[in-house]
Design a protein around this motif. Structure first.
Motif, PDB file in Angstrom:
ATOM      1  N   GLU A 141       2.936  14.554  21.452  1.00  0.00           N
ATOM      2  CA  GLU A 141       2.741  15.539  20.388  1.00  0.00           C
ATOM      3  C   GLU A 141       3.900  16.529  20.307  1.00  0.00           C
ATOM      4  OE1 GLU A 141       0.220  14.931  18.458  1.00  0.00           O
ATOM      5  OE2 GLU A 141      -0.382  13.336  19.840  1.00  0.00           O
ATOM      6  N   LEU A 142       4.832  16.455  21.259  1.00  0.00           N
ATOM      7  CA  LEU A 142       5.917  17.428  21.321  1.00  0.00           C
ATOM      8  C   LEU A 142       7.223  16.809  20.863  1.00  0.00           C
ATOM      9  CD1 LEU A 142       5.204  19.014  24.831  1.00  0.00           C
ATOM     10  CD2 LEU A 142       4.529  19.921  22.592  1.00  0.00           C
ATOM     11  N   GLY A 143       8.129  17.658  20.405  1.00  0.00           N
ATOM     12  CA  GLY A 143       9.478  17.225  20.134  1.00  0.00           C
ATOM     13  C   GLY A 143      10.279  17.178  21.420  1.00  0.00           C
ATOM     14  N   ALA A 144      11.452  16.571  21.369  1.00  0.00           N
ATOM     15  CA  ALA A 144      12.287  16.416  22.559  1.00  0.00           C
ATOM     16  C   ALA A 144      12.644  17.770  23.162  1.00  0.00           C
ATOM     17  CB  ALA A 144      13.552  15.644  22.205  1.00  0.00           C
ATOM     18  N   ALA A 145      13.032  18.733  22.329  1.00  0.00           N
ATOM     19  CA  ALA A 145      13.431  20.038  22.848  1.00  0.00           C
ATOM     20  C   ALA A 145      12.259  20.746  23.512  1.00  0.00           C
ATOM     21  CB  ALA A 145      13.996  20.898  21.720  1.00  0.00           C
ATOM     22  N   GLU A 146      11.068  20.645  22.902  1.00  0.00           N
ATOM     23  CA  GLU A 146       9.880  21.271  23.507  1.00  0.00           C
ATOM     24  C   GLU A 146       9.573  20.649  24.859  1.00  0.00           C
ATOM     25  OE1 GLU A 146       6.898  22.527  19.942  1.00  0.00           O
ATOM     26  OE2 GLU A 146       7.390  20.396  20.067  1.00  0.00           O
ATOM     27  N   LEU A 147       9.704  19.336  24.958  1.00  0.00           N
ATOM     28  CA  LEU A 147       9.412  18.657  26.215  1.00  0.00           C
ATOM     29  C   LEU A 147      10.449  19.028  27.278  1.00  0.00           C
ATOM     30  CD1 LEU A 147       7.568  16.736  27.729  1.00  0.00           C
ATOM     31  CD2 LEU A 147       8.951  14.835  26.894  1.00  0.00           C
ATOM     32  N   VAL A 148      11.712  19.117  26.887  1.00  0.00           N
ATOM     33  CA  VAL A 148      12.751  19.550  27.829  1.00  0.00           C
ATOM     34  C   VAL A 148      12.436  20.952  28.345  1.00  0.00           C
ATOM     35  CG1 VAL A 148      15.182  20.266  28.007  1.00  0.00           C
ATOM     36  CG2 VAL A 148      14.593  18.098  26.922  1.00  0.00           C
ATOM     37  N   GLU A 149      11.996  21.823  27.447  1.00  0.00           N
ATOM     38  CA  GLU A 149      11.672  23.189  27.858  1.00  0.00           C
ATOM     39  C   GLU A 149      10.518  23.208  28.853  1.00  0.00           C
ATOM     40  OE1 GLU A 149      11.708  27.321  25.587  1.00  0.00           O
ATOM     41  OE2 GLU A 149      10.066  26.048  24.864  1.00  0.00           O
ATOM     42  N   CYS A 150       9.478  22.428  28.597  1.00  0.00           N
ATOM     43  CA  CYS A 150       8.327  22.379  29.511  1.00  0.00           C
ATOM     44  C   CYS A 150       8.732  21.826  30.878  1.00  0.00           C
ATOM     45  CB  CYS A 150       7.214  21.522  28.914  1.00  0.00           C
ATOM     46  SG  CYS A 150       6.375  22.258  27.500  1.00  0.00           S
ATOM     47  N   ARG A 151       9.479  20.725  30.888  1.00  0.00           N
ATOM     48  CA  ARG A 151       9.926  20.125  32.148  1.00  0.00           C
ATOM     49  C   ARG A 151      10.823  21.103  32.917  1.00  0.00           C
ATOM     50  NH1 ARG A 151       6.595  16.044  33.475  1.00  0.00           N
ATOM     51  NH2 ARG A 151       6.551  14.366  31.953  1.00  0.00           N
ATOM     52  N   SER A 152      11.722  21.753  32.206  1.00  0.00           N
ATOM     53  CA  SER A 152      12.636  22.697  32.848  1.00  0.00           C
ATOM     54  C   SER A 152      11.881  23.877  33.445  1.00  0.00           C
ATOM     55  CB  SER A 152      13.671  23.199  31.834  1.00  0.00           C
ATOM     56  OG  SER A 152      14.494  22.149  31.396  1.00  0.00           O
ATOM     57  N   ALA A 153      10.892  24.364  32.699  1.00  0.00           N
ATOM     58  CA  ALA A 153      10.094  25.481  33.205  1.00  0.00           C
ATOM     59  C   ALA A 153       9.316  25.075  34.456  1.00  0.00           C
ATOM     60  CB  ALA A 153       9.138  25.965  32.122  1.00  0.00           C
ATOM     61  N   LEU A 154       8.775  23.859  34.463  1.00  0.00           N
ATOM     62  CA  LEU A 154       8.072  23.371  35.651  1.00  0.00           C
ATOM     63  C   LEU A 154       9.030  23.239  36.835  1.00  0.00           C
ATOM     64  CD1 LEU A 154       5.736  20.706  34.018  1.00  0.00           C
ATOM     65  CD2 LEU A 154       4.995  22.759  35.248  1.00  0.00           C
ATOM     66  N   ALA A 155      10.274  22.855  36.565  1.00  0.00           N
ATOM     67  CA  ALA A 155      11.277  22.776  37.633  1.00  0.00           C
ATOM     68  C   ALA A 155      11.533  24.150  38.228  1.00  0.00           C
ATOM     69  CB  ALA A 155      12.576  22.184  37.092  1.00  0.00           C
ATOM     70  N   LEU A 156      11.611  25.171  37.387  1.00  0.00           N
ATOM     71  CA  LEU A 156      11.854  26.530  37.880  1.00  0.00           C
ATOM     72  C   LEU A 156      10.665  27.049  38.682  1.00  0.00           C
ATOM     73  CD1 LEU A 156      13.556  29.050  38.070  1.00  0.00           C
ATOM     74  CD2 LEU A 156      12.737  29.730  35.805  1.00  0.00           C
ATOM     75  N   ASP A 210      22.769  15.665  24.404  1.00  0.00           N
ATOM     76  CA  ASP A 210      22.774  16.474  23.183  1.00  0.00           C
ATOM     77  C   ASP A 210      22.899  17.975  23.436  1.00  0.00           C
ATOM     78  OD1 ASP A 210      22.098  14.666  20.664  1.00  0.00           O
ATOM     79  OD2 ASP A 210      21.015  13.870  22.400  1.00  0.00           O
ATOM     80  N   GLY A 211      23.276  18.378  24.660  1.00  0.00           N
ATOM     81  CA  GLY A 211      23.509  19.787  24.927  1.00  0.00           C
ATOM     82  C   GLY A 211      22.265  20.605  25.184  1.00  0.00           C
ATOM     83  N   LEU A 212      21.100  19.970  25.225  1.00  0.00           N
ATOM     84  CA  LEU A 212      19.855  20.719  25.414  1.00  0.00           C
ATOM     85  C   LEU A 212      19.784  21.410  26.772  1.00  0.00           C
ATOM     86  CD1 LEU A 212      17.131  18.377  23.851  1.00  0.00           C
ATOM     87  CD2 LEU A 212      17.920  20.587  22.985  1.00  0.00           C
ATOM     88  N   MET A 213      20.419  20.822  27.811  1.00  0.00           N
ATOM     89  CA  MET A 213      20.304  21.397  29.151  1.00  0.00           C
ATOM     90  C   MET A 213      21.054  22.712  29.277  1.00  0.00           C
ATOM     91  SD  MET A 213      18.119  19.565  30.545  1.00  0.00           S
ATOM     92  CE  MET A 213      18.120  20.467  32.094  1.00  0.00           C
ATOM     93  N   GLN A 214      22.019  22.977  28.414  1.00  0.00           N
ATOM     94  CA  GLN A 214      22.704  24.263  28.431  1.00  0.00           C
ATOM     95  C   GLN A 214      22.275  25.152  27.276  1.00  0.00           C
ATOM     96  OE1 GLN A 214      26.891  24.397  29.308  1.00  0.00           O
ATOM     97  NE2 GLN A 214      26.769  22.704  30.751  1.00  0.00           N
ATOM     98  N   SER A 215      21.118  24.821  26.712  1.00  0.00           N
ATOM     99  CA  SER A 215      20.492  25.666  25.699  1.00  0.00           C
ATOM    100  C   SER A 215      19.321  26.391  26.347  1.00  0.00           C
ATOM    101  CB  SER A 215      19.995  24.799  24.538  1.00  0.00           C
ATOM    102  OG  SER A 215      18.842  24.061  24.946  1.00  0.00           O
TER     103      SER A 215
END
Length: 531
Positions: free
Chosen positions: A181-196, A221-226
């Motif tokens: 149900e999520l877009g790629a950027a939203e999923l990256v944000e959730c995964r990154s937050a869980l990593a933190l 696509d540069g998402l990791m430095q966004s």
């Protein structure tokens, strides 16, 4: 499967084709459906596309106004506040004409408010969106589930900034479970937050796994430095610092510099850079970076956890620099967290040890003992090492052995090393020497070898005590005060204090008890000679 970047590009091209053909109604209908996915990835392109369509076609459409607002939250965007006027207009129109669109608009507005540090306002928008979702049964099930996933993600991000890690983690896991149900950027944000969150909790293997998944989703696509991927990069830096992987930590500095220009993660990025400076022996630089991190978080609403992280780092650095009173003062601003993720007690205990008060150190650590196995792994190693040092200073060798051996096993399981360098090096060297004399498993023995370096621990003195210092050390062993020693040796109290400081320095001790233990280990003969 999450909604990929490639699929978004295809949809955007299709919409652009309809707009180029001046089929504006179809283009706008497609935008109304897909803007949440498109705006977060290709905001500039979405904004350019909309503005090519005559304004009369979309000026009263809340979804298109919201799309314009969300376009300022795209990867790499630093102008988040520009979104708010568009969201204000979209919200007003939706309340009047299209209430079914309001929850989605509120959730995207919440993301912008969160990025600007307006956490209370963001939480209010999320609460209203959730209440509306509970009321709007007319929404088709797929849209309802998508908005629930987005609400869980947004609330989880707000709670992360508040330091409510367990609650944040539960919501972010729920969102990732609904990844389709999520877009790629939203999923990256959730995964990154869980990593933190996992890094802050000392669960390094889990943090590395979530970070890997975030990188995999982000691709190139540069998402990791966004702002979407920023939490994972910060987590990687925190783990490198705790494991004393200095080259890895320094290599992350350029990425942290980029992230430090993003409003939402500026304070956390500067904190991570300060931590890197601290383990590289640049204490003053670390204090300045921590100050700048606090300045970045100054205008944020309510209690923000990064402020507490900065206070803890300041306490650690000041302790290493020898400013004990300032370290204690900094520790007062540390919120230990429910499970002592930051653990104020370790800072207080560190000061007490250096003040020659091991009993006071153990008293400070009592709250850690009460937590037992519930204590955060991230700071448990610190507390075990401090407990061991205090027990040894008090002559409780058995309890000291137990605490230090537990610390060694934990260091082996987590890879953490930085707490060892925070101890007085004289105390650490003696504890390592004793640990070598005990029967240890191969894994622990390897850690002992690593900690002491390639050479054996040198129990000799590089700078031997002078005859007069030996005399004064003898008097210290007799438990005489500075005044008594001065009177017996016919010298001033200031002269005695100067000698005592020199004795402590040479013996690598921070107090009288530690100095006398070192004397015993060195086998020094203390004899009275005429003054």
């Amino acid at each position: 499967m999450y909604k990929s970047i490639d699929s978004g590009t295809f949809v955007l091209q299709s919409i652009d084709d309809r707009a180029q053909a001046q089929d504006y109604p179809t283009a706008l209908r497609m935008l109304e459906r897909h803007w949440p996915l498109l705006a977060e990835l290709q905001g500039d392109a979405v904004r350019a596309l909309i503005t090519r369509i005559p304004e009369r076609e979309w000026a009263d459409d809340p979804a298109i106004l919201a799309a314009l607002g969300a376009s300022y939250g795209t990867s790499g965007s630093q102008n988040r506040s520009a979104a708010l006027p568009w969201f204000d207009s979209a919200e007003r129109m939706a309340r009047r004409d299209a209430p079914a669109q309001l929850p989605g608009i509120l959730l995207h507005r919440a993301a912008t408010l969160r990025a600007l540090g307006r956490l209370d306002d963001a939480a209010s928008a999320i609460d209203e969106a959730e209440a509306l979702l509970a009321e709007h049964r007319a929404l088709i099930p797929s849209m309802h589930i998508t908005l629930q996933a987005r609400a869980a993600a947004q609330k989880g991000m707000v709670l992360l900034h508040r330091g409510r890690y367990d609650d944040a983690s539960a919501l972010l896991v729920l969102a990732t479970d609904l990844e389709s149900e999520l877009g790629a950027a939203e999923l990256v944000e959730c995964r990154s937050a869980l990593a933190l969150i996992a890094a802050v909790s000392g669960e390094y293997a889990r943090s590395e796994e979530e970070s890997m998944l975030a990188h995999r989703t982000a691709g190139d696509d540069g998402l990791m430095q966004s702002h979407f991927g920023a939490p994972a990069v910060i987590a990687e830096a925190m783990i490198a610092v705790r494991r004393l992987r200095l080259a890895d930590a320094v290599a992350l500095n350029p990425a942290l510099g980029v992230i430090g220009r993003l409003p939402e993660w500026q304070a956390f990025a500067r904190y991570a850079q300060a931590a890197i400076s601290s383990v590289n022996g640049r204490g003053i630089e670390a204090l300045e970076l921590a100050r700048r991190a606090l300045e970045a978080a100054r205008t944020w609403q309510g209690d923000v956890v990064v402020r507490s992280h900065c206070a803890g780092l300041r306490a650690t650095v000041l302790l290493q620099l020898g400013d004990l009173e300032a370290a204690l003062d900094a520790a007062k601003s540390v919120d230990p967290g429910a499970n002592h993720e930051q653990c104020t007690a370790r800072h207080i205990a560190g000061v007490r040890l250096r003040q020659g008060d091991p009993a006071g150190a153990l008293e400070a650590l009592a709250s850690c003992d009460e937590l037992g196995d519930g204590h955060s792994v991230r700071t448990l190693l610190d507390t075990l090492l401090l407990t061991a040092a205090a027990r040894y200073d008090l002559g409780s060798a058995t309890q000291g052995h137990i605490a230090f051996d537990r610390a060694l096993h934990l260091a082996g399981a987590t890879g953490m090393r930085s707490p060892f360098i925070s101890l007085p090096q004289g105390s650490l060297r003696r504890m390592l020497g004793r640990a070598f004399d005990r029967n240890q498993p191969a894994s622990v023995h390897a850690i002992l070898e690593e900690l002491r370096g390639d050479d054996d621990i040198d129990m000799s003195m590089n700078d031997p005590l002078s005859e007069r210092e030996l005399v004064i050390t003898h008097h210290l062993a007799l438990d005489k005060t500075v005044s008594q020693i001065a009177a017996e040796l016919f010298i001033s109290t200031n002269t005695v204090k100067t000698h005592v400081r020199s004795i402590y320095r040479k013996l690598e001790a921070s107090n009288r008890k530690e100095a006398l233990l070192r004397v015993q280990e060195l086998g020094l003969r203390l004899e009275i000679t005429p003054g």
